[in-house]
Design a protein around this motif. Structure first.
Motif, PDB file in Angstrom:
ATOM      1  N   GLY A  63     -31.763  32.703   6.442  1.00  0.00           N
ATOM      2  CA  GLY A  63     -32.182  32.279   7.772  1.00  0.00           C
ATOM      3  C   GLY A  63     -32.144  30.771   7.946  1.00  0.00           C
ATOM      4  O   GLY A  63     -31.645  30.021   7.104  1.00  0.00           O
ATOM      5  N   GLY A  64     -32.673  30.325   9.085  1.00  0.00           N
ATOM      6  CA  GLY A  64     -32.785  28.891   9.357  1.00  0.00           C
ATOM      7  C   GLY A  64     -31.454  28.175   9.381  1.00  0.00           C
ATOM      8  O   GLY A  64     -30.437  28.704   9.846  1.00  0.00           O
ATOM      9  N   VAL A  65     -31.464  26.931   8.858  1.00  0.00           N
ATOM     10  CA  VAL A  65     -30.259  26.112   8.901  1.00  0.00           C
ATOM     11  C   VAL A  65     -29.137  26.726   8.072  1.00  0.00           C
ATOM     12  O   VAL A  65     -27.955  26.495   8.339  1.00  0.00           O
ATOM     13  N   VAL A  66     -29.499  27.529   7.055  1.00  0.00           N
ATOM     14  CA  VAL A  66     -28.479  28.160   6.225  1.00  0.00           C
ATOM     15  C   VAL A  66     -27.690  29.178   7.045  1.00  0.00           C
ATOM     16  O   VAL A  66     -26.454  29.181   7.060  1.00  0.00           O
ATOM     17  N   SER A  67     -28.407  30.045   7.767  1.00  0.00           N
ATOM     18  CA  SER A  67     -27.737  31.049   8.603  1.00  0.00           C
ATOM     19  C   SER A  67     -26.936  30.394   9.720  1.00  0.00           C
ATOM     20  O   SER A  67     -25.842  30.850  10.073  1.00  0.00           O
ATOM     21  N   GLU A  68     -27.484  29.321  10.270  1.00  0.00           N
ATOM     22  CA  GLU A  68     -26.764  28.612  11.331  1.00  0.00           C
ATOM     23  C   GLU A  68     -25.440  28.062  10.808  1.00  0.00           C
ATOM     24  O   GLU A  68     -24.411  28.119  11.493  1.00  0.00           O
ATOM     25  N   ALA A  69     -25.465  27.523   9.584  1.00  0.00           N
ATOM     26  CA  ALA A  69     -24.239  26.977   8.994  1.00  0.00           C
ATOM     27  C   ALA A  69     -23.216  28.079   8.738  1.00  0.00           C
ATOM     28  O   ALA A  69     -22.021  27.915   9.021  1.00  0.00           O
ATOM     29  N   PHE A  70     -23.673  29.216   8.209  1.00  0.00           N
ATOM     30  CA  PHE A  70     -22.767  30.334   7.982  1.00  0.00           C
ATOM     31  C   PHE A  70     -22.168  30.831   9.295  1.00  0.00           C
ATOM     32  O   PHE A  70     -20.968  31.109   9.378  1.00  0.00           O
ATOM     33  N   ARG A  71     -23.002  30.978  10.310  1.00  0.00           N
ATOM     34  CA  ARG A  71     -22.531  31.495  11.595  1.00  0.00           C
ATOM     35  C   ARG A  71     -21.467  30.577  12.195  1.00  0.00           C
ATOM     36  O   ARG A  71     -20.396  31.026  12.616  1.00  0.00           O
ATOM     37  N   GLU A  72     -21.748  29.285  12.223  1.00  0.00           N
ATOM     38  CA  GLU A  72     -20.836  28.342  12.872  1.00  0.00           C
ATOM     39  C   GLU A  72     -19.539  28.153  12.102  1.00  0.00           C
ATOM     40  O   GLU A  72     -18.458  28.135  12.690  1.00  0.00           O
ATOM     41  N   HIS A  73     -19.676  27.992  10.792  1.00  0.00           N
ATOM     42  CA  HIS A  73     -18.513  27.579   9.998  1.00  0.00           C
ATOM     43  C   HIS A  73     -17.780  28.709   9.286  1.00  0.00           C
ATOM     44  O   HIS A  73     -16.656  28.508   8.816  1.00  0.00           O
ATOM     45  N   ALA A  74     -18.403  29.901   9.205  1.00  0.00           N
ATOM     46  CA  ALA A  74     -17.756  30.988   8.478  1.00  0.00           C
ATOM     47  C   ALA A  74     -17.626  32.258   9.308  1.00  0.00           C
ATOM     48  O   ALA A  74     -16.521  32.767   9.513  1.00  0.00           O
ATOM     49  N   PHE A  75     -18.741  32.768   9.830  1.00  0.00           N
ATOM     50  CA  PHE A  75     -18.700  34.083  10.476  1.00  0.00           C
ATOM     51  C   PHE A  75     -17.883  34.087  11.758  1.00  0.00           C
ATOM     52  O   PHE A  75     -17.013  34.941  11.943  1.00  0.00           O
ATOM     53  N   ASP A  76     -18.169  33.155  12.651  1.00  0.00           N
ATOM     54  CA  ASP A  76     -17.439  33.135  13.923  1.00  0.00           C
ATOM     55  C   ASP A  76     -15.943  32.895  13.722  1.00  0.00           C
ATOM     56  O   ASP A  76     -15.121  33.601  14.320  1.00  0.00           O
ATOM     57  N   PRO A  77     -15.538  31.933  12.869  1.00  0.00           N
ATOM     58  CA  PRO A  77     -14.101  31.764  12.622  1.00  0.00           C
ATOM     59  C   PRO A  77     -13.469  32.990  11.969  1.00  0.00           C
ATOM     60  O   PRO A  77     -12.326  33.343  12.271  1.00  0.00           O
ATOM     61  N   TYR A  78     -14.202  33.660  11.070  1.00  0.00           N
ATOM     62  CA  TYR A  78     -13.688  34.870  10.418  1.00  0.00           C
ATOM     63  C   TYR A  78     -13.464  35.970  11.448  1.00  0.00           C
ATOM     64  O   TYR A  78     -12.434  36.658  11.443  1.00  0.00           O
ATOM     65  N   THR A  79     -14.427  36.149  12.346  1.00  0.00           N
ATOM     66  CA  THR A  79     -14.284  37.172  13.389  1.00  0.00           C
ATOM     67  C   THR A  79     -13.109  36.854  14.301  1.00  0.00           C
ATOM     68  O   THR A  79     -12.346  37.745  14.683  1.00  0.00           O
ATOM     69  N   ALA A  80     -12.951  35.574  14.636  1.00  0.00           N
ATOM     70  CA  ALA A  80     -11.826  35.176  15.492  1.00  0.00           C
ATOM     71  C   ALA A  80     -10.498  35.473  14.813  1.00  0.00           C
ATOM     72  O   ALA A  80      -9.519  35.856  15.458  1.00  0.00           O
ATOM     73  N   LYS A  81     -10.474  35.343  13.490  1.00  0.00           N
ATOM     74  CA  LYS A  81      -9.231  35.552  12.746  1.00  0.00           C
ATOM     75  C   LYS A  81      -8.942  37.031  12.526  1.00  0.00           C
ATOM     76  O   LYS A  81      -7.792  37.470  12.621  1.00  0.00           O
ATOM     77  N   THR A  82      -9.985  37.831  12.232  1.00  0.00           N
ATOM     78  CA  THR A  82      -9.773  39.214  11.800  1.00  0.00           C
ATOM     79  C   THR A  82     -10.162  40.271  12.821  1.00  0.00           C
ATOM     80  O   THR A  82      -9.732  41.419  12.716  1.00  0.00           O
ATOM     81  N   GLY A  83     -11.015  39.899  13.769  1.00  0.00           N
ATOM     82  CA  GLY A  83     -11.527  40.881  14.714  1.00  0.00           C
ATOM     83  C   GLY A  83     -12.709  41.674  14.169  1.00  0.00           C
ATOM     84  O   GLY A  83     -13.264  42.527  14.854  1.00  0.00           O
TER      85      GLY A  83
END
Length: 384
Positions: A63-83
């Motif tokens: 959670g917190g800043v860790v989850s925010e970092a994952f969401r911004e820099h990893a999860f959202d770009p991964y979803t954009a790339k793979t669906g």
């Protein structure tokens, strides 16, 4: 035989059309699926189609800043790339999360941001581990070898996780009230200094409480000889403390609002407070608690989709962005990857990639004592 050859040729033509841009990804997968059902055979692309048909992967972290970092820099770009959508949950402690996983249906939880090799060993011993196909995770080559090898030692040379970051649980203190010199002189003893009664805090984690009590009694945390002295120190800290904190967000709030002057804390969260302008000092006492975190794939998960996400997250550009966002050094080897300007300034960072200056918990020792020590700490926490 002819039908099988015709079928294979059809897949090759479909793939060629897809690679040339004549059909989009959704159409390509749909045609592959339809053809596979029609012919009732295992095709060269059946595994690929199955992996890509996964609609979501669940990720649980701190959670917190860790989850925010994952969401911004990893999860959202991964979803954009793979669906594939990444659904992220949070937890406040490893024991709490493990209880959830044990009570769940297989496949309900997929990837967890676990802390420490002892967590990895616990999951493996409970039959919750998987075997990653490392060929699907080529970015593993950039990871510090020491961080990888320690996991292989637990699971017979195989991996159910990839190392992701490391840090320390050191002493955090308010410089308005405690000088750097005093902190270095007293070390772990600051947490049981009666002069700061009511302005002390600590994490409500039995391992951390015992580790720091070992330091306060002059013992090696990985080879404690006098547990009575350790429990006395745990009680002493309890009686002097304002409260135990249960999450990184609560840790940061206690220090930022000056409710407490000293506590042990996670290196990345303390760096975040310093970035925000709070005058918080941070030191790692001798034999302070070093740790590494991993991205663990839980039994029953969609393996190919999870492996793709892990590889995406280990890509240097992604891993560095997440590290800069969460303020923990990445597991990437600084001898192989240029980590930029910020990461070398983070607490616990080792420019050599050898991590020889950090003391890690011995998983066999701590897991072997978990049942007794966690139960005793539960009683101590309640005032006994």
């Amino acid at each position: 035989m002819t039908r099988k050859m015709d079928n294979t040729t059809r897949y090759e033509r479909l793939r060629e059309r897809y690679m040339n841009g004549d059909i989009d990804r959704r159409g390509f997968l749909g045609l592959i699926g339809a053809a596979g059902l029609a012919y009732g055979v295992q095709t060269p692309f059946a595994k690929f189609a199955h992996a890509q048909s996964v609609s979501q992967v669940r990720f649980d972290g701190w959670g917190g800043v860790v989850s925010e970092a994952f969401r911004e820099h990893a999860f959202d770009p991964y979803t954009a790339k793979t669906g594939i959508e990444v659904v992220d949950g949070t937890f406040g402690g490893g024991d709490e999360y493990l209880s959830r996983v044990k009570a769940s249906q297989e496949g309900e939880y997929n990837i967890a941001h676990l802390s420490g090799v002892f967590d990895y060993a616990r999951y493996h011993s409970l039959g919750l581990s998987t075997v990653l196909n490392e060929d699907n995770i080529p970015n593993l080559q950039y990871v510090i070898p020491k961080l990888v090898d320690v996991f292989r030692g637990v699971s017979d040379g195989k991996l159910s996780c990839v190392p992701y970051d490391y840090g320390t649980t050191g002493l955090a203190y308010n410089r308005k009230h405690i000088s750097d010199e005093e902190a270095k002189e007293k070390g772990a003893g600051l947490l049981i200094d009666a002069a700061y009664k009511g302005k002390i805090a600590g994490w409500s984690d039995w391992r951390t409480r015992i580790w720091y009590a070992a330091l306060q009694t002059g013992q090696n945390p990985n080879a404690i000889e006098d547990m009575d002295a350790v429990w006395d120190a745990v009680r002493q800290h309890r009686d002097l403390s304002l409260k135990y904190w249960g999450s990184g967000a609560e840790l940061m709030s206690l220090l930022a609002e000056e409710e407490v002057y000293v506590t042990e804390g996670w290196s990345g969260r303390i760096y975040a407070l310093q970035e925000q302008g709070h005058d918080i000092g941070y030191i790692d006492p001798p034999n302070g608690m070093g740790w590494q975190e991993c991205l663990f794939v839980i039994k029953g998960s969609p393996m190919e989709a999870c492996e793709e996400l892990l590889n995406f997250m280990l890509a240097p550009e992604t891993s560095i962005a997440v590290a800069e966002g969460q303020n923990y050094p990445p597991a990437l080897d600084p001898q192989k990857v240029d980590l930029g300007a910020k990461i070398p300034t983070l607490p616990a960072f080792d420019p050599t990639g050898k991590l020889s200056g950090l003391t890690f918990a011995d998983p066999a020792y701590w897991n072997g004592n978990e049942q007794e020590w966690s139960k005793t700490f539960g009683r101590v926490q309640k005032g006994y």
